[in-house]
Design a protein around this motif. Structure first.
Motif, short mmCIF file in Angstrom:
data_model
loop_
_atom_site.label_atom_id
_atom_site.label_comp_id
_atom_site.label_asym_id
_atom_site.label_seq_id
_atom_site.Cartn_x
_atom_site.Cartn_y
_atom_site.Cartn_z
N HIS A 367 0.84 -1.19 0.00
CA HIS A 367 0.00 0.00 0.00
C HIS A 367 0.88 1.25 0.00
N ARG A 368 0.60 2.15 -0.93
CA ARG A 368 1.28 3.43 -1.01
C ARG A 368 0.23 4.52 -0.92
N ALA A 369 0.49 5.55 -0.14
CA ALA A 369 -0.53 6.58 0.08
C ALA A 369 0.13 7.87 0.50
N SER A 370 -0.65 8.93 0.52
CA SER A 370 -0.17 10.21 1.04
C SER A 370 -0.22 10.19 2.56
N LEU A 371 0.50 11.11 3.18
CA LEU A 371 0.48 11.23 4.63
C LEU A 371 -0.94 11.47 5.13
N GLU A 372 -1.71 12.23 4.41
CA GLU A 372 -3.08 12.55 4.83
C GLU A 372 -3.96 11.30 4.92
N GLU A 373 -3.61 10.26 4.19
CA GLU A 373 -4.39 9.02 4.20
C GLU A 373 -3.96 8.05 5.30
N ALA A 374 -2.96 8.42 6.07
CA ALA A 374 -2.38 7.51 7.05
C ALA A 374 -3.36 6.99 8.09
N PRO A 375 -4.26 7.82 8.66
CA PRO A 375 -5.14 7.29 9.72
C PRO A 375 -5.94 6.07 9.30
N GLY A 376 -6.50 6.08 8.11
CA GLY A 376 -7.26 4.93 7.66
C GLY A 376 -6.40 3.71 7.46
N LEU A 377 -5.15 3.91 7.04
CA LEU A 377 -4.27 2.78 6.80
C LEU A 377 -3.75 2.17 8.09
N TYR A 378 -3.70 2.94 9.18
CA TYR A 378 -3.38 2.33 10.47
C TYR A 378 -4.41 1.26 10.81
N GLU A 379 -5.67 1.58 10.62
CA GLU A 379 -6.73 0.61 10.92
C GLU A 379 -6.65 -0.58 9.97
N THR A 380 -6.43 -0.32 8.69
CA THR A 380 -6.33 -1.41 7.71
C THR A 380 -5.18 -2.34 8.06
N PHE A 381 -4.04 -1.77 8.41
CA PHE A 381 -2.85 -2.57 8.74
C PHE A 381 -3.09 -3.37 10.01
N GLN A 382 -3.65 -2.74 11.03
CA GLN A 382 -3.85 -3.45 12.29
C GLN A 382 -4.81 -4.63 12.12
N LYS A 383 -5.85 -4.43 11.33
CA LYS A 383 -6.86 -5.47 11.14
C LYS A 383 -6.50 -6.45 10.04
N LYS A 384 -5.31 -6.25 9.43
CA LYS A 384 -4.81 -7.13 8.36
C LYS A 384 -5.84 -7.25 7.23
N GLN A 385 -6.41 -6.12 6.87
CA GLN A 385 -7.41 -6.07 5.81
C GLN A 385 -6.75 -5.75 4.47
N ASP A 386 -7.44 -6.06 3.37
CA ASP A 386 -7.03 -5.65 2.04
C ASP A 386 -5.63 -6.12 1.69
N GLY A 387 -5.22 -7.27 2.24
CA GLY A 387 -3.89 -7.81 1.95
C GLY A 387 -2.76 -6.90 2.39
N CYS A 388 -2.98 -6.10 3.42
CA CYS A 388 -2.01 -5.08 3.84
C CYS A 388 -0.83 -5.72 4.58
N ILE A 389 0.36 -5.59 4.03
CA ILE A 389 1.57 -6.10 4.65
C ILE A 389 2.54 -4.96 4.98
N LYS A 390 2.72 -4.02 4.04
CA LYS A 390 3.62 -2.89 4.30
C LYS A 390 3.07 -1.65 3.64
N VAL A 391 3.02 -0.55 4.42
CA VAL A 391 2.49 0.73 3.96
C VAL A 391 3.62 1.75 3.89
N VAL A 392 3.74 2.44 2.76
CA VAL A 392 4.68 3.54 2.61
C VAL A 392 3.89 4.81 2.34
N LEU A 393 4.23 5.87 3.07
CA LEU A 393 3.55 7.16 2.98
C LEU A 393 4.48 8.20 2.35
N THR A 394 3.88 9.09 1.56
CA THR A 394 4.61 10.21 0.96
C THR A 394 4.03 11.50 1.50
N PRO A 395 4.79 12.26 2.31
CA PRO A 395 4.27 13.54 2.82
C PRO A 395 3.98 14.53 1.69
#
Length: 395
Positions: A367-395
């Motif tokens: 998963h790649r996303a902007s910094l602004e999208e980080a809050p939703g991806l914390y939940e996705t990562f914690q719940k192991k949803q959407d095949g989430c293994i590693k998230v990289v953010l771009t400020p």
């Protein structure tokens, strides 16, 4: 500047915070180009939240471009591209000189009885603002930052901040003999890298995880994978012994840590502590057994007699129950600790720079996303949803 901040348990948000600025002659200011969400961030999001304060800036896997340096900096200049290790170390104290940068005597958080200061990792480790932000102040920048070429995408270099050296140390600590067998429990980012490092070093590698997407990713890199729940009702230790001539693996890396699946008593302890006022909860976590130990106990049961269990996953309880009779009888060694990032950099830079990508660093981010999208991806990562293994953010 904009930064991802902790607000309360299970709540983070991107807010305006004070700009990073030079405070000491050996500081540097980095403009963040990429930063990642780590499994350790999820501990702060949940189990270790009593040690967080509202507004804390999170994140400890950053890289970027040097914008400004203090008067004491001679090794960096404006425009350099750097990866920032998650632990802050001075490079010259007794511990650093012995390759134990995670125990740096200059940055130890003595009021908490903790080791070296960590980026974005709660009052336990110094409450230093982290790297999920537009800019980052880096203390002891005369030693810590890793200069990398301006070639290649950020993701080629980013994971030198934490997960590659953490996995490397975990495998080295497992003391696997040449041509031996290694099992890795937990196929999150660190576990994925640990299995690939094991394969690179010539070991036969087993990976154990309950999540199918994680097993599939590991299998692409020559790892023999097992569901944490076992197969046909058979337990993982039995299956691993069967695969290793009846003995068990020479070494096991526990890359799961305190929030393991299948540990109902530990989950209950986390829940109870989470209901306490923060000051009381901090005391409870420093004196009680609050970890979910299913993965660790299974690792101990799985490793061969005379083998080594290496802990890369984070544990936070002070009185966790341990099977001492088993450990003693089976002559099992335990090794563990925060990664000494700078100690391993010289070994790892050539591997990360190798065009053949021997550690598979280009096959990790899901998963790649902007910094602004980080809050939703914390939940996705914690719940192991959407095949989430590693998230990289771009400020």
């Amino acid at each position: 500047m904009r930064a991802l901040t902790w607000q309360s348990k299970h709540t983070v948000s991107v807010e305006d915070v004070p700009d990073s600025r030079i405070q000491e002659p050996t500081d540097a200011i980095i403009r963040i180009t990429s930063t990642a969400i780590c499994g350790s961030d999820l501990h702060l999001y949940d189990a270790l939240s009593p040690f967080m304060d509202k507004g804390d800036v999170m994140g400890h896997e950053p890289m970027g471009i040097v914008e400004e340096v203090g008067s004491g900096i001679t090794n960096l200049k404006q425009g350099d591209r750097v990866v920032v290790p998650f632990n802050v170390s001075c490079g010259h104290c007794w511990m650093c000189q012995r390759g134990l940068q995670s125990q740096c005597e200059t940055t130890q958080v003595r009021e908490q009885g903790s080791g070296a200061t960590l980026l974005g990792f709660s009052r336990l480790y110094g409450s230093l603002p982290g790297g999920q932000a537009e800019y980052l102040r880096v203390p002891h920048a005369d030693y810590g930052p890793i200069k990398v070429p301006h070639t290649g995408e950020d993701e080629q270099w980013l994971f030198l901040s934490d997960i590659i050296p953490t996995a490397w140390q975990g495998v080295k600590y497992a003391e696997v003999p040449e041509g031996g067998t290694l099992a890795v429990f937990g196929l999150g980012p660190v576990g994925q890298m640990a299995t690939r490092i094991g394969v690179h070093l010539g070991y036969r590698v087993f990976g154990v995880d309950p999540v199918s997407e994680r097993r599939e990713m590991a299998a692409r890199h020559g790892v023999e994978v097992f569901d944490m729940e076992g197969f046909g009702g058979r337990k993982i230790p039995e299956l691993l012994r069967e695969a290793t001539g009846g003995r068990g693996p020479d070494g096991v890396v526990d890359a799961v840590g305190m929030e393991a699946h299948g540990s109902p008593l530990g989950k209950a302890a986390h829940t109870v502590v989470g209901l306490l006022p923060d000051a009381v909860a901090r005391g409870a976590m420093k004196t009680a057994g609050v970890d979910r130990l299913n993965a660790l106990h299974t690792a101990i049961e799985s490793v061969r007699r005379g083998g080594t269990v290496s802990l890369s996953g984070v544990y936070g309880g002070m009185q966790d129950p341990m099977p001492m009779l088993t450990l003693f009888d089976r002559q099992i060694a335990l090794r563990m600790g925060q990664c000494n990032v700078r100690h391993w950099v010289d070994d790892l830079l050539p591997l990360v720079d190798d065009p053949s990508d021997p550690l598979g660093v280009h096959d990790l981010v899901t998963h790649r996303a902007s910094l602004e999208e980080a809050p939703g991806l914390y939940e996705t990562f914690q719940k192991k949803q959407d095949g989430c293994i590693k998230v990289v953010l771009t400020p």
